[in-house]
Motif scaffolding. Structure first.
Motif, PDB file in Angstrom:
ATOM      1  N   UNK A   1       0.857  -1.200   0.000  1.00 34.82           N
ATOM      2  CA  UNK A   1       0.000   0.000   0.000  1.00 34.82           C
ATOM      3  C   UNK A   1       0.889   1.244   0.000  1.00 34.82           C
ATOM      4  N   UNK A   2       0.410   2.263  -0.664  1.00 39.54           N
ATOM      5  CA  UNK A   2       1.074   3.572  -0.630  1.00 39.54           C
ATOM      6  C   UNK A   2       0.066   4.599  -0.106  1.00 39.54           C
ATOM      7  N   UNK A   3       0.528   5.436   0.795  1.00 40.63           N
ATOM      8  CA  UNK A   3      -0.330   6.432   1.443  1.00 40.63           C
ATOM      9  C   UNK A   3       0.378   7.774   1.398  1.00 40.63           C
ATOM     10  N   UNK A   4      -0.407   8.787   1.107  1.00 36.18           N
ATOM     11  CA  UNK A   4       0.108  10.146   1.077  1.00 36.18           C
ATOM     12  C   UNK A   4      -0.403  10.912   2.303  1.00 36.18           C
ATOM     13  N   UNK A   5       0.490  11.618   2.995  1.00 34.32           N
ATOM     14  CA  UNK A   5       0.248  12.514   4.123  1.00 34.32           C
ATOM     15  C   UNK A   5       0.180  11.737   5.437  1.00 34.32           C
ATOM     16  N   UNK A   6       0.604  12.403   6.468  1.00 36.04           N
ATOM     17  CA  UNK A   6       0.655  11.816   7.805  1.00 36.04           C
ATOM     18  C   UNK A   6      -0.746  11.571   8.369  1.00 36.04           C
ATOM     19  N   UNK A   7      -1.703  12.457   8.039  1.00 28.50           N
ATOM     20  CA  UNK A   7      -3.063  12.298   8.550  1.00 28.50           C
ATOM     21  C   UNK A   7      -3.696  11.010   8.050  1.00 28.50           C
ATOM     22  N   UNK A   8      -3.539  10.717   6.763  1.00 25.77           N
ATOM     23  CA  UNK A   8      -4.105   9.483   6.220  1.00 25.77           C
ATOM     24  C   UNK A   8      -3.464   8.249   6.845  1.00 25.77           C
TER      25      UNK A   8
ATOM     26  N   UNK B   1      -2.271   8.042   9.944  1.00 24.65           N
ATOM     27  CA  UNK B   1      -2.826   7.902  11.290  1.00 24.65           C
ATOM     28  C   UNK B   1      -4.247   7.342  11.250  1.00 24.65           C
ATOM     29  N   UNK B   2      -5.041   7.777  10.266  1.00 21.02           N
ATOM     30  CA  UNK B   2      -6.410   7.255  10.152  1.00 21.02           C
ATOM     31  C   UNK B   2      -6.405   5.776   9.784  1.00 21.02           C
ATOM     32  N   UNK B   3      -5.459   5.361   8.946  1.00 20.11           N
ATOM     33  CA  UNK B   3      -5.368   3.952   8.573  1.00 20.11           C
ATOM     34  C   UNK B   3      -5.016   3.092   9.777  1.00 20.11           C
ATOM     35  N   UNK B   4      -4.091   3.556  10.601  1.00 18.04           N
ATOM     36  CA  UNK B   4      -3.714   2.796  11.792  1.00 18.04           C
ATOM     37  C   UNK B   4      -4.848   2.730  12.807  1.00 18.04           C
ATOM     38  N   UNK B   5      -5.689   3.788  12.872  1.00 16.66           N
ATOM     39  CA  UNK B   5      -6.794   3.799  13.834  1.00 16.66           C
ATOM     40  C   UNK B   5      -7.954   2.921  13.385  1.00 16.66           C
ATOM     41  N   UNK B   6      -8.326   3.015  12.108  1.00 13.64           N
ATOM     42  CA  UNK B   6      -9.536   2.335  11.628  1.00 13.64           C
ATOM     43  C   UNK B   6      -9.260   0.995  10.951  1.00 13.64           C
TER      44      UNK B   6
ATOM     45  N   UNK C   1      -8.896   0.584   7.944  1.00 10.14           N
ATOM     46  CA  UNK C   1      -9.660   0.605   6.708  1.00 10.14           C
ATOM     47  C   UNK C   1      -8.763   1.080   5.565  1.00 10.14           C
ATOM     48  N   UNK C   2      -9.023   0.558   4.375  1.00 10.68           N
ATOM     49  CA  UNK C   2      -8.198   0.897   3.206  1.00 10.68           C
ATOM     50  C   UNK C   2      -8.733   2.112   2.449  1.00 10.68           C
ATOM     51  N   UNK C   3      -9.656   2.875   3.081  1.00 14.35           N
ATOM     52  CA  UNK C   3     -10.204   4.051   2.394  1.00 14.35           C
ATOM     53  C   UNK C   3      -9.147   5.133   2.197  1.00 14.35           C
ATOM     54  N   UNK C   4      -8.145   5.134   3.075  1.00 13.02           N
ATOM     55  CA  UNK C   4      -7.149   6.197   3.037  1.00 13.02           C
ATOM     56  C   UNK C   4      -5.906   5.801   2.241  1.00 13.02           C
ATOM     57  N   UNK C   5      -5.976   4.671   1.562  1.00 13.71           N
ATOM     58  CA  UNK C   5      -4.852   4.194   0.757  1.00 13.71           C
ATOM     59  C   UNK C   5      -4.941   4.816  -0.628  1.00 13.71           C
ATOM     60  N   UNK C   6      -3.801   5.302  -1.125  1.00 11.75           N
ATOM     61  CA  UNK C   6      -3.779   5.911  -2.461  1.00 11.75           C
ATOM     62  C   UNK C   6      -3.680   4.842  -3.553  1.00 11.75           C
TER      63      UNK C   6
END
Length: 420
Positions: free
Chosen positions: A176-183, A185-190, A192-197
């Motif tokens: 998975x690749x994720x952009x930005x620190x906020x996304x 943190x949300x991925x680690x909390x939930x 969920x793969x909604x925040x994956x680019x």
């Protein structure tokens, strides 16, 4: 005649009362004297700071409360929130522009790294420029990823960079690749793969290469996720990264150290950029702290409110005094113009009394006697009295009281009989 009277009475309007005339005079005075700028400013302050219908002392207390509360709150917000301590995690060869820094409120920037990793700092006279020629960094790793574990690679990449990722594995993997620190943190909390680019999967005994183009400067995360058995992974990561142009003359560099202080000039457009030593292979957390410029805080949030408080206090006192004098003058003017005839008679001095002397008073006479008015009868009576007074001496007692001869009154006779 009756019809004409009724018609004329229907067209009449009642005379204005004293209060109505007073209101008309007040409105007339207001129309002649439009509100000045000071009055409008005072009215604005009255509505904003709840100063309507307050005494002067209460207004000054409210004014000083806001002049102390607002600057103090603003100063605390700037000091401990907007320009507070900021931490970021860097990988080797990362270059980051310092955040929460202001040359007006910060005397300088303190930099400190964890695990004693060496950092370098650069001071640019304005916004730093990005070097269009990329610098290549190669990272090769071989590791075993156990079931339920993941491996994360984090880089701060500037616009124009590119990343080439090659993976080989003997079992199934997910990337998975994720952009930005906020996304992240949300991925680690939930979870969920909604925040994956972007994402892709590798099957058993397969190698896969993917290239990512970076269009915006931000933090980027590359996550290798394992949900099945314990695969062996071989990874090759190539960073074609653009960096800030630090070789120009105006740029000031501070030597490699784990802790340093970078001074800043007052109210300039200087920018601080710091980088982690590219020779190491470990991440490090860099903490930046804005050293407050105490003279600015004292001047803006202490001295300036005191000066404004004194100025506004004088203005409030002047406006309050002018309003008081205006209200007094308008009241006296309205009182003078709205005085009725009854008030005029009531205010007359005692020496100018309108009550006629007793000798001029006459008994009330009927309106008409044998066709003659009461005024004519009174005039005839006065004329007869004057003629009698002129014609001869006053009448004697015997002529007036014939029943009492020898000047003996009934009371005198009664007193004589009682004494005998």
């Amino acid at each position: 005649m009756v019809n004409n009277f009724s018609d004329s009475s229907s067209s009449l309007t009642p005379a204005p009362s004293l209060s109505a005339r007073s209101e008309s005079m007040v409105s007339f005075n207001r129309s002649e004297n439009p509100p000045t700028c000071c009055a409008m400013l005072c009215m604005l302050f009255s509505y904003v700071f709840c100063l309507k219908h307050m005494s002067l002392d209460a207004r000054l207390k409210v004014l000083w409360f806001w002049l102390v509360f607002l600057p103090l709150t603003l100063g605390l917000v700037l000091r401990f929130h907007k320009y507070s301590t900021h931490s970021t995690t860097l990988s080797p060869s990362d270059m980051v522009k310092a955040q929460k820094i202001s040359t007006t409120f910060c005397d300088g920037v303190s930099l400190e790294s964890s695990s004693y990793a060496k950092i370098s700092a650069y001071v640019f006279p304005d916004e730093p420029r990005i070097n269009s020629t990329p610098t290549v960094y190669n990272i090769s790793w071989n590791f075993t990823l156990y079931k339920g574990q993941n491996k994360t690679f984090h880089y701060h990449l500037l616009a124009g960079s590119s990343v080439s990722l090659t993976l080989c594995t003997n079992l199934v993997l997910h990337v998975y690749t994720i952009k930005s620190k906020k996304n992240m943190e949300r991925l680690l909390e939930t979870r969920q793969t909604w925040y994956v680019n972007t994402s892709f999967s590798l099957n058993m005994a397969e190698c896969y290469t993917k290239v990512f183009s970076i269009s915006e400067t931000d933090d980027y995360y590359f996550i290798i996720w394992n949900n099945w058995l314990d695969p062996d992974v071989s990874m090759n990561l190539t960073l074609n990264r653009t960096l800030y142009q630090v070789n120009e003359k105006p740029v000031v560099r501070y030597s490699d150290s784990s802790k340093m202080f970078v001074p800043l000039n007052f109210h300039t457009s200087q920018t601080v950029v710091y980088a982690l030593d590219s020779k190491g292979l470990l991440k490090a957390t860099i903490t930046t702290h804005c050293e407050p410029r105490n003279t600015v805080y004292i001047g803006l949030f202490l001295i300036l409110p005191l000066v404004l408080g004194l100025i506004f206090s004088c203005i409030f006192r002047q406006i309050f005094q002018n309003r008081l004098e205006t209200s007094r003058s308008s009241f006296s003017m309205n009182r003078r113009y709205s005085t009725t005839d009854m008030d005029m008679d009531h205010n007359m001095p005692l020496s100018s009394s309108s009550i006629p002397p007793p000798e001029t008073l006459h008994p009330s006479l009927p309106q008409e006697i044998n066709g003659n008015s009461s005024q004519e009868i009174a005039m005839q009576h006065d004329a007869a009295n004057r003629d009698a007074a002129i014609s001869g001496p006053p009448p004697s007692y015997e002529s007036l009281f014939t029943e009492n001869p020898n000047n003996e009154l009934p009371s005198y006779q009664a007193a004589t009989a009682q004494s005998q």
